[in-house]
Motif scaffolding. Structure first.
Motif: not given
Length: 92
Positions: A61-66
């Motif tokens: 999940n790129d949102w969470i990684q960001s």
């Protein structure tokens, strides 16, 4: 007309809500010597590790990684400010 991709957005949003619940409150309880750069760096690494541990469950999940990267930067800034404030206070 059928809109595609909403399921993926819903999944990311649900994961983000779970992640937010997991990091709500204290992420890590660290102690450090504000006059010792090695101690400060060790505390920063401990905080980063705690954030990464929580974010690893959502590595796709790129949102969470960001958000995790932003949290690490905010935590770094806050810890460095606390160390600097302590040192300034000691020099008065």
């Amino acid at each position: 007309m059928k809109i595609k991709g909403l399921e993926a957005i819903k999944k990311k949003t649900d994961q983000m809500a779970r992640f937010a619940d997991e990091i709500d409150g204290e992420i890590a309880n660290v102690t450090f010597d504000p006059e010792n750069p090695s101690s400060i760096e060790a505390a920063l690494q401990e905080i980063n590790y705690a954030i990464e541990e929580k974010a690893n469950s959502y590595e796709r999940n790129d949102w969470i990684q960001s958000l995790a990267e932003q949290l690490k930067e905010i935590s770094r800034k806050n810890l460095l400010e606390k160390a600097a404030a302590y040192r300034i206070g000691r020099n008065d």
